[in-house]
Motif scaffolding. Sequence first.
Motif, mmCIF file in Angstrom:
data_model
loop_
_atom_site.group_PDB
_atom_site.id
_atom_site.type_symbol
_atom_site.label_atom_id
_atom_site.label_comp_id
_atom_site.label_asym_id
_atom_site.label_seq_id
_atom_site.Cartn_x
_atom_site.Cartn_y
_atom_site.Cartn_z
ATOM 1 N N ALA A 241 0.827 -1.207 0.000
ATOM 2 C CA ALA A 241 0.000 0.000 0.000
ATOM 3 C C ALA A 241 0.861 1.256 0.000
ATOM 4 C CB ALA A 241 -0.930 -0.011 1.212
ATOM 5 N N GLN A 242 1.964 1.225 0.726
ATOM 6 C CA GLN A 242 2.872 2.373 0.725
ATOM 7 C C GLN A 242 3.464 2.606 -0.657
ATOM 8 O OE1 GLN A 242 5.545 1.255 3.885
ATOM 9 N NE2 GLN A 242 4.420 2.469 5.389
ATOM 10 N N ARG A 243 3.845 1.540 -1.325
ATOM 11 C CA ARG A 243 4.417 1.674 -2.669
ATOM 12 C C ARG A 243 3.372 2.176 -3.664
ATOM 13 N NH1 ARG A 243 8.068 -3.747 -2.131
ATOM 14 N NH2 ARG A 243 9.932 -2.690 -1.380
ATOM 15 N N GLU A 244 2.135 1.725 -3.541
ATOM 16 C CA GLU A 244 1.075 2.207 -4.421
ATOM 17 C C GLU A 244 0.857 3.706 -4.223
ATOM 18 O OE1 GLU A 244 -2.257 -0.282 -3.488
ATOM 19 O OE2 GLU A 244 -1.439 -2.005 -4.580
ATOM 20 N N ASN A 245 0.884 4.161 -3.010
ATOM 21 C CA ASN A 245 0.701 5.573 -2.709
ATOM 22 C C ASN A 245 1.913 6.405 -3.121
ATOM 23 O OD1 ASN A 245 -1.017 7.614 -1.374
ATOM 24 N ND2 ASN A 245 0.791 7.815 -0.087
ATOM 25 N N PHE A 246 3.086 5.800 -3.103
ATOM 26 C CA PHE A 246 4.321 6.490 -3.461
ATOM 27 C C PHE A 246 4.277 7.005 -4.904
ATOM 28 C CE2 PHE A 246 8.967 6.400 -4.530
ATOM 29 C CZ PHE A 246 9.341 7.419 -3.667
ATOM 30 N N VAL A 247 3.510 6.373 -5.766
ATOM 31 C CA VAL A 247 3.338 6.832 -7.145
ATOM 32 C C VAL A 247 2.849 8.277 -7.133
ATOM 33 C CG1 VAL A 247 1.993 6.518 -9.274
ATOM 34 C CG2 VAL A 247 2.882 4.522 -8.045
ATOM 35 N N TYR A 248 1.843 8.574 -6.322
ATOM 36 C CA TYR A 248 1.240 9.905 -6.285
ATOM 37 C C TYR A 248 2.152 10.926 -5.608
ATOM 38 C CZ TYR A 248 -2.683 6.991 -7.500
ATOM 39 O OH TYR A 248 -3.486 6.078 -8.122
ATOM 40 N N ILE A 249 2.820 10.510 -4.570
ATOM 41 C CA ILE A 249 3.764 11.404 -3.889
ATOM 42 C C ILE A 249 4.887 11.785 -4.845
ATOM 43 C CG2 ILE A 249 5.484 11.536 -2.044
ATOM 44 C CD1 ILE A 249 3.588 9.759 -0.382
ATOM 45 N N SER A 250 5.408 10.816 -5.561
ATOM 46 C CA SER A 250 6.501 11.078 -6.497
ATOM 47 C C SER A 250 6.078 12.031 -7.601
ATOM 48 C CB SER A 250 7.012 9.771 -7.093
ATOM 49 O OG SER A 250 7.663 9.013 -6.112
ATOM 50 N N GLU A 251 4.893 11.820 -8.164
ATOM 51 C CA GLU A 251 4.410 12.702 -9.225
ATOM 52 C C GLU A 251 4.340 14.145 -8.741
ATOM 53 O OE1 GLU A 251 0.686 11.070 -10.509
ATOM 54 O OE2 GLU A 251 1.636 9.419 -11.590
ATOM 55 N N ALA A 252 3.820 14.360 -7.545
ATOM 56 C CA ALA A 252 3.706 15.713 -6.998
ATOM 57 C C ALA A 252 5.080 16.322 -6.720
ATOM 58 C CB ALA A 252 2.858 15.694 -5.732
ATOM 59 N N LEU A 253 5.984 15.537 -6.165
ATOM 60 C CA LEU A 253 7.322 16.043 -5.869
ATOM 61 C C LEU A 253 8.097 16.366 -7.147
ATOM 62 C CD1 LEU A 253 8.485 13.830 -2.876
ATOM 63 C CD2 LEU A 253 8.096 16.290 -2.881
ATOM 64 N N ILE A 254 7.973 15.548 -8.157
ATOM 65 C CA ILE A 254 8.667 15.809 -9.419
ATOM 66 C C ILE A 254 8.181 17.123 -10.023
ATOM 67 C CG2 ILE A 254 8.952 15.009 -11.806
ATOM 68 C CD1 ILE A 254 8.922 12.109 -10.570
ATOM 69 N N LYS A 255 6.881 17.348 -10.022
ATOM 70 C CA LYS A 255 6.333 18.605 -10.539
ATOM 71 C C LYS A 255 6.831 19.796 -9.726
ATOM 72 C CE LYS A 255 2.146 16.613 -12.474
ATOM 73 N NZ LYS A 255 0.690 16.474 -12.353
ATOM 74 N N THR A 256 6.885 19.641 -8.422
ATOM 75 C CA THR A 256 7.343 20.720 -7.547
ATOM 76 C C THR A 256 8.805 21.060 -7.807
ATOM 77 O OG1 THR A 256 5.750 20.069 -5.845
ATOM 78 C CG2 THR A 256 7.596 21.435 -5.137
ATOM 79 N N VAL A 257 9.656 20.052 -7.861
ATOM 80 C CA VAL A 257 11.083 20.281 -8.098
ATOM 81 C C VAL A 257 11.309 20.846 -9.500
ATOM 82 C CG1 VAL A 257 13.337 19.166 -8.313
ATOM 83 C CG2 VAL A 257 11.838 18.578 -6.410
ATOM 84 N N ALA A 258 10.592 20.362 -10.491
ATOM 85 C CA ALA A 258 10.738 20.876 -11.856
ATOM 86 C C ALA A 258 10.343 22.351 -11.933
ATOM 87 C CB ALA A 258 9.909 20.043 -12.827
ATOM 88 N N THR A 259 9.358 22.737 -11.146
ATOM 89 C CA THR A 259 8.883 24.119 -11.154
ATOM 90 C C THR A 259 9.809 25.048 -10.378
ATOM 91 O OG1 THR A 259 6.590 23.398 -11.355
ATOM 92 C CG2 THR A 259 6.962 25.632 -10.528
ATOM 93 N N PHE A 260 10.210 24.639 -9.183
ATOM 94 C CA PHE A 260 10.954 25.529 -8.299
ATOM 95 C C PHE A 260 12.453 25.257 -8.270
ATOM 96 C CE2 PHE A 260 6.620 25.472 -6.586
ATOM 97 C CZ PHE A 260 6.344 26.829 -6.659
ATOM 98 N N GLY A 261 12.896 24.123 -8.757
ATOM 99 C CA GLY A 261 14.307 23.784 -8.755
ATOM 100 C C GLY A 261 14.794 23.357 -7.383
ATOM 101 N N ILE A 262 16.104 23.170 -7.289
ATOM 102 C CA ILE A 262 16.733 22.822 -6.020
ATOM 103 C C ILE A 262 17.861 23.801 -5.770
ATOM 104 C CG2 ILE A 262 16.086 20.389 -6.105
ATOM 105 C CD1 ILE A 262 18.858 19.737 -7.118
ATOM 106 N N SER A 263 18.275 23.939 -4.537
ATOM 107 C CA SER A 263 19.257 24.964 -4.177
ATOM 108 C C SER A 263 20.665 24.645 -4.666
ATOM 109 C CB SER A 263 19.248 25.196 -2.665
ATOM 110 O OG SER A 263 19.584 24.005 -1.984
ATOM 111 N N GLU A 264 21.029 23.382 -4.725
ATOM 112 C CA GLU A 264 22.361 23.030 -5.210
ATOM 113 C C GLU A 264 22.393 21.590 -5.691
ATOM 114 O OE1 GLU A 264 24.932 21.779 -1.410
ATOM 115 O OE2 GLU A 264 24.290 23.877 -1.373
#
Length: 86
Positions: A17-40
């Motif tokens: 169940a954690q792995r199934e949910n991780f799909v959605y968490i990853s999608e949101a995090l990827i969009k966030t990082v792509a939009t805002f970038g990372i500090s280094e």
Amino acid sequence: FLLQHSEVGMEADNIKAQRENFVYISEALIKTVATFGISEGSIYVDYCPMANSNKGAYWLSQVAEIRNPYYGDAMLNCGEIVEQLN
């Protein structure tokens, strides 16, 4: 969305169940990082075509080496790096 799925993942009572949910968490995090970038440094977007019931799924990694969170030790190296975000 991210907070909601984070809570669901923490409440899941088994790794499947954690792995199934991780799909959605990853999608949101990827969009966030792509939009805002990372500090280094860089972060990698990895992809496994077999995850998510053979629909495929993505995740973020700090290293340029595949460590598949969807299959763990069973298929730890399954997947590919599809993008590097800076």
